[in-house]
Motif scaffolding. Sequence first.
Motif, PDB file in Angstrom:
ATOM      1  N   GLY A 167      39.677  43.257 -19.374  1.00 24.91           N
ATOM      2  CA  GLY A 167      40.562  44.427 -19.405  1.00 24.91           C
ATOM      3  C   GLY A 167      42.024  44.030 -19.274  1.00 24.91           C
ATOM      4  N   GLY A 192      44.609  45.939 -18.843  1.00 21.53           N
ATOM      5  CA  GLY A 192      45.351  47.088 -18.328  1.00 21.53           C
ATOM      6  C   GLY A 192      46.172  46.678 -17.118  1.00 21.53           C
ATOM      7  N   VAL A 193      46.465  47.647 -16.281  1.00 20.99           N
ATOM      8  CA  VAL A 193      47.371  47.419 -15.155  1.00 20.99           C
ATOM      9  C   VAL A 193      46.823  46.375 -14.177  1.00 20.99           C
ATOM     10  CG1 VAL A 193      48.750  48.600 -13.444  1.00 20.99           C
ATOM     11  CG2 VAL A 193      47.873  49.860 -15.365  1.00 20.99           C
ATOM     12  N   ILE A 194      45.588  46.575 -13.718  1.00 17.60           N
ATOM     13  CA  ILE A 194      45.035  45.664 -12.717  1.00 17.60           C
ATOM     14  C   ILE A 194      44.891  44.253 -13.287  1.00 17.60           C
ATOM     15  CG2 ILE A 194      42.963  45.142 -11.340  1.00 17.60           C
ATOM     16  CD1 ILE A 194      42.630  48.119 -10.858  1.00 17.60           C
ATOM     17  N   GLU A 211      48.397  42.622 -13.547  1.00 23.34           N
ATOM     18  CA  GLU A 211      49.034  42.329 -12.251  1.00 23.34           C
ATOM     19  C   GLU A 211      48.310  41.183 -11.548  1.00 23.34           C
ATOM     20  OE1 GLU A 211      51.000  46.713 -11.262  1.00 23.34           O
ATOM     21  OE2 GLU A 211      49.418  45.975  -9.962  1.00 23.34           O
ATOM     22  N   GLU A 247      40.900  41.798 -23.837  1.00 22.73           N
ATOM     23  CA  GLU A 247      41.218  43.217 -24.010  1.00 22.73           C
ATOM     24  C   GLU A 247      40.585  43.731 -25.303  1.00 22.73           C
ATOM     25  OE1 GLU A 247      42.669  45.932 -22.485  1.00 22.73           O
ATOM     26  OE2 GLU A 247      42.120  46.903 -24.367  1.00 22.73           O
ATOM     27  N   TYR A 248      39.929  44.856 -25.176  1.00 20.99           N
ATOM     28  CA  TYR A 248      39.209  45.453 -26.306  1.00 20.99           C
ATOM     29  C   TYR A 248      40.158  45.986 -27.386  1.00 20.99           C
ATOM     30  CZ  TYR A 248      36.415  48.971 -28.718  1.00 20.99           C
ATOM     31  OH  TYR A 248      35.819  49.734 -29.672  1.00 20.99           O
ATOM     32  N   VAL A 252      38.952  42.145 -28.316  1.00 18.42           N
ATOM     33  CA  VAL A 252      37.739  41.474 -27.839  1.00 18.42           C
ATOM     34  C   VAL A 252      36.938  42.443 -26.964  1.00 18.42           C
ATOM     35  CG1 VAL A 252      36.843  39.613 -26.370  1.00 18.42           C
ATOM     36  CG2 VAL A 252      38.831  39.189 -27.837  1.00 18.42           C
ATOM     37  N   VAL A 254      34.010  42.933 -24.474  1.00 20.41           N
ATOM     38  CA  VAL A 254      33.079  42.212 -23.602  1.00 20.41           C
ATOM     39  C   VAL A 254      31.756  42.971 -23.570  1.00 20.41           C
ATOM     40  CG1 VAL A 254      32.634  41.540 -21.201  1.00 20.41           C
ATOM     41  CG2 VAL A 254      34.899  41.165 -22.217  1.00 20.41           C
ATOM     42  N   ALA A 307      38.255  44.670 -14.742  1.00 18.68           N
ATOM     43  CA  ALA A 307      39.392  45.597 -14.588  1.00 18.68           C
ATOM     44  C   ALA A 307      39.472  46.490 -15.811  1.00 18.68           C
ATOM     45  CB  ALA A 307      40.685  44.797 -14.404  1.00 18.68           C
ATOM     46  N   GLY A 326      38.997  49.872 -15.701  1.00 20.68           N
ATOM     47  CA  GLY A 326      39.205  51.277 -15.354  1.00 20.68           C
ATOM     48  C   GLY A 326      38.479  51.688 -14.082  1.00 20.68           C
ATOM     49  N   MET A 341      45.626  58.089 -12.805  1.00 16.23           N
ATOM     50  CA  MET A 341      45.184  57.653 -11.468  1.00 16.23           C
ATOM     51  C   MET A 341      46.304  56.851 -10.825  1.00 16.23           C
ATOM     52  SD  MET A 341      41.213  56.690 -11.954  1.00 16.23           S
ATOM     53  CE  MET A 341      39.963  57.963 -12.072  1.00 16.23           C
ATOM     54  N   LEU A 342      47.271  57.562 -10.285  1.00 15.46           N
ATOM     55  CA  LEU A 342      48.433  56.920  -9.679  1.00 15.46           C
ATOM     56  C   LEU A 342      48.639  57.477  -8.279  1.00 15.46           C
ATOM     57  CD1 LEU A 342      50.864  57.235 -12.730  1.00 15.46           C
ATOM     58  CD2 LEU A 342      49.717  55.155 -11.950  1.00 15.46           C
ATOM     59  N   VAL A 388      54.288  52.461 -13.632  1.00 14.13           N
ATOM     60  CA  VAL A 388      54.877  51.116 -13.505  1.00 14.13           C
ATOM     61  C   VAL A 388      53.791  50.045 -13.437  1.00 14.13           C
ATOM     62  CG1 VAL A 388      56.359  49.631 -12.098  1.00 14.13           C
ATOM     63  CG2 VAL A 388      56.838  52.082 -12.213  1.00 14.13           C
ATOM     64  N   TYR A 405      53.513  46.199 -12.220  1.00 16.20           N
ATOM     65  CA  TYR A 405      54.366  45.332 -11.400  1.00 16.20           C
ATOM     66  C   TYR A 405      54.213  43.853 -11.717  1.00 16.20           C
ATOM     67  CZ  TYR A 405      55.154  49.660  -8.947  1.00 16.20           C
ATOM     68  OH  TYR A 405      55.507  50.952  -8.649  1.00 16.20           O
TER      69      TYR A 405
HETATM   70  P1  NAD Z   1      43.213  50.451 -17.192  1.00 13.87           P
HETATM   71  O1  NAD Z   1      42.684  51.702 -17.729  1.00 13.87           O
HETATM   72  O2  NAD Z   1      44.670  50.318 -16.873  1.00 13.87           O
HETATM   73  O3  NAD Z   1      42.884  49.248 -18.205  1.00 13.87           O
HETATM   74  C1  NAD Z   1      41.572  48.937 -18.607  1.00 13.87           C
HETATM   75  C2  NAD Z   1      41.602  48.138 -19.900  1.00 13.87           C
HETATM   76  O4  NAD Z   1      40.292  47.625 -20.151  1.00 13.87           O
HETATM   77  C3  NAD Z   1      41.979  48.989 -21.097  1.00 13.87           C
HETATM   78  O5  NAD Z   1      43.065  48.384 -21.743  1.00 13.87           O
HETATM   79  C4  NAD Z   1      40.720  48.989 -21.942  1.00 13.87           C
HETATM   80  O6  NAD Z   1      40.979  49.032 -23.320  1.00 13.87           O
HETATM   81  C5  NAD Z   1      40.047  47.687 -21.538  1.00 13.87           C
HETATM   82  N1  NAD Z   1      38.584  47.638 -21.786  1.00 13.87           N
HETATM   83  C6  NAD Z   1      37.685  48.650 -21.597  1.00 13.87           C
HETATM   84  N2  NAD Z   1      36.442  48.233 -21.915  1.00 13.87           N
HETATM   85  C7  NAD Z   1      36.536  46.946 -22.299  1.00 13.87           C
HETATM   86  C8  NAD Z   1      35.602  45.948 -22.735  1.00 13.87           C
HETATM   87  N3  NAD Z   1      34.281  46.199 -22.844  1.00 13.87           N
HETATM   88  N4  NAD Z   1      36.055  44.713 -23.054  1.00 13.87           N
HETATM   89  C9  NAD Z   1      37.367  44.422 -22.948  1.00 13.87           C
HETATM   90  N5  NAD Z   1      38.305  45.325 -22.533  1.00 13.87           N
HETATM   91  C10 NAD Z   1      37.891  46.564 -22.211  1.00 13.87           C
HETATM   92  O7  NAD Z   1      42.300  50.124 -15.913  1.00 13.87           O
HETATM   93  P2  NAD Z   1      42.553  49.198 -14.641  1.00 13.87           P
HETATM   94  O8  NAD Z   1      43.550  48.131 -14.931  1.00 13.87           O
HETATM   95  O9  NAD Z   1      41.182  48.821 -14.190  1.00 13.87           O
HETATM   96  O10 NAD Z   1      43.181  50.198 -13.602  1.00 13.87           O
HETATM   97  C11 NAD Z   1      42.403  51.279 -13.090  1.00 13.87           C
HETATM   98  C12 NAD Z   1      43.276  52.436 -12.648  1.00 13.87           C
HETATM   99  O11 NAD Z   1      44.048  52.076 -11.522  1.00 13.87           O
HETATM  100  C13 NAD Z   1      44.210  52.907 -13.717  1.00 13.87           C
HETATM  101  O12 NAD Z   1      44.117  54.297 -13.829  1.00 13.87           O
HETATM  102  C14 NAD Z   1      45.570  52.511 -13.231  1.00 13.87           C
HETATM  103  O13 NAD Z   1      46.561  53.474 -13.577  1.00 13.87           O
HETATM  104  C15 NAD Z   1      45.397  52.421 -11.723  1.00 13.87           C
HETATM  105  N6  NAD Z   1      46.283  51.356 -11.223  1.00 13.87           N
HETATM  106  C16 NAD Z   1      47.626  51.554 -11.273  1.00 13.87           C
HETATM  107  C17 NAD Z   1      48.483  50.540 -10.877  1.00 13.87           C
HETATM  108  C18 NAD Z   1      49.961  50.753 -10.946  1.00 13.87           C
HETATM  109  O14 NAD Z   1      50.393  51.903 -11.047  1.00 13.87           O
HETATM  110  N7  NAD Z   1      50.775  49.699 -10.942  1.00 13.87           N
HETATM  111  C19 NAD Z   1      47.975  49.319 -10.455  1.00 13.87           C
HETATM  112  C20 NAD Z   1      46.601  49.156 -10.443  1.00 13.87           C
HETATM  113  C21 NAD Z   1      45.763  50.175 -10.834  1.00 13.87           C
END
Ligand code: NAD
Length: 444
Positions: free
Chosen positions: A163, A165-167, A170, A186-187, A218, A220, A248, A250, A297-298, A328, A330
Amino acid sequence: MAAIRAAQLGLNVACVEKEAALGGTCLRVGCIPSKALLEATEKVHAVLHNQLVGVRVSSAELDLKALMAHKDKVVQANTQGIEFLFKKNGVVRYRGHGRIVGPHRVRVEGPDGTEELEAERILIATGSKVAPLKGVELDYKIVGTSDQAIAYDRVPEHLVVIGGGVIGLELGSVWNRLGAKVTVLEYLPHILGGMDGEIAKAAEKIFRKQGLDIRTGVRVTRAYAKDGKGVVEYEEGEPLVAEKVLLATGRIPNTEGLGLENVGLFTDERGRIPVNAHYQTAVPSIYAIGDVIAGPMLAHKAEEEGYAVVEHMVGGYGHVDYASIPNVVYTHPEVASVGRTEEELKAAGIPYKKGSFPFSANGRARAMNDTEGLAKVLAHAETDRILGVHIVGPRAGDLIAEAAVAMAFHASAEDLARASHAHPTLAEVLKEAALAAWDKPLHI
Ligand code: NAD
């Protein structure tokens, strides 16, 4: 926050929490510990790689134990801070799992036994948990979540993050800075889906340069621990074998064991609790806010809702301006946004103009030796009203606050451009981008 605000407004408040420490995911295992690690590792990395200006470090070594101790101390200070605020404001804390057993009754099943509380109103703010991903077998040691990745006891030689995404970005950044090989799978075709495309692409380029092995497109399909290693399988490619795997992809609302069924409440197709504009569920005495309801989810979104819901209970009004909630990431540089992206404006057929400005043309960024990134202001083509601001650059997370305030006051790009910004500051990048959206930038 809702409990404290409610007490401040004169309500008699009890807060049920099953963990020993207050503060929820954000303070215990989310925002705060990850930021402690991000802030510290940025400096550690600069020292280890001799990137500080004006000094040559001849020998330096990582002290991971001290780094983790710092993180734990920061977490403790924050969670104890909530305890203090509870006491100060007269919020009574109950330790245990809360289960709704009636429209006005909550059963608390705690380490010291079970008791039932009677309340005029019940507010659900139980947050979210890691969403399971089909085929990924979590053992919470080798294949784990952010809970483990904020506390590895050694730097993994190779970390695979599922994933982008954010986590993923970071925590991937944290371990990359400490010397791990980090592969992000990342998918989608790009990381940070949902963010403005131009900004996400710019960020991706910068992160790749930092050594993050980002592989997009990609999907997973499986991940598991085998012979002390993590194995990650994905469509079209050889499986990856790594010391640690971080899931990470979601989070999902945390409603398990809440007893919703006892009062006839149901969740929607995404597990969220439906509420009306005042955060009231179908049972009028039961409310819900934060990650268990719709919206991003913030932590700060949940906080605003916490304010609004209790203010509405007490005063009959309470409002959240969802259009000006910033987002944001980070990393370094940080990625921050508020309002609509270019993609969203195009899809909605809203005529817009755009102004952008690079950090490389900003005096302060040059002085900081931190010039990567840009700020972009999107304004309505006819009215000049700001519709969105997107930044990738140093301290973008702090800079976005100004844009959020501007948007909350329905400012135009001209308003932002004409407002005096101290020189030399990074905030001048935003002023210049606004100037570029309204008329033309000065310093480029
Ligand atoms: P996310 O939704 O930010 O990112 C998940 C990523 O995983 C997406 O880009 C998605 O396309 C990808 N993905 C999904 N299935 C996949 C697969 N089978 N193979 C490869 N990639 C795949 O989720 P997160 O990073 O887990 O964060 C979870 C939540 O926590 C979010 O809602 C986020 O806003 C919140 N969070 C916020 C902050 C911040 O504000 N700085 C920090 C951490 C978490």
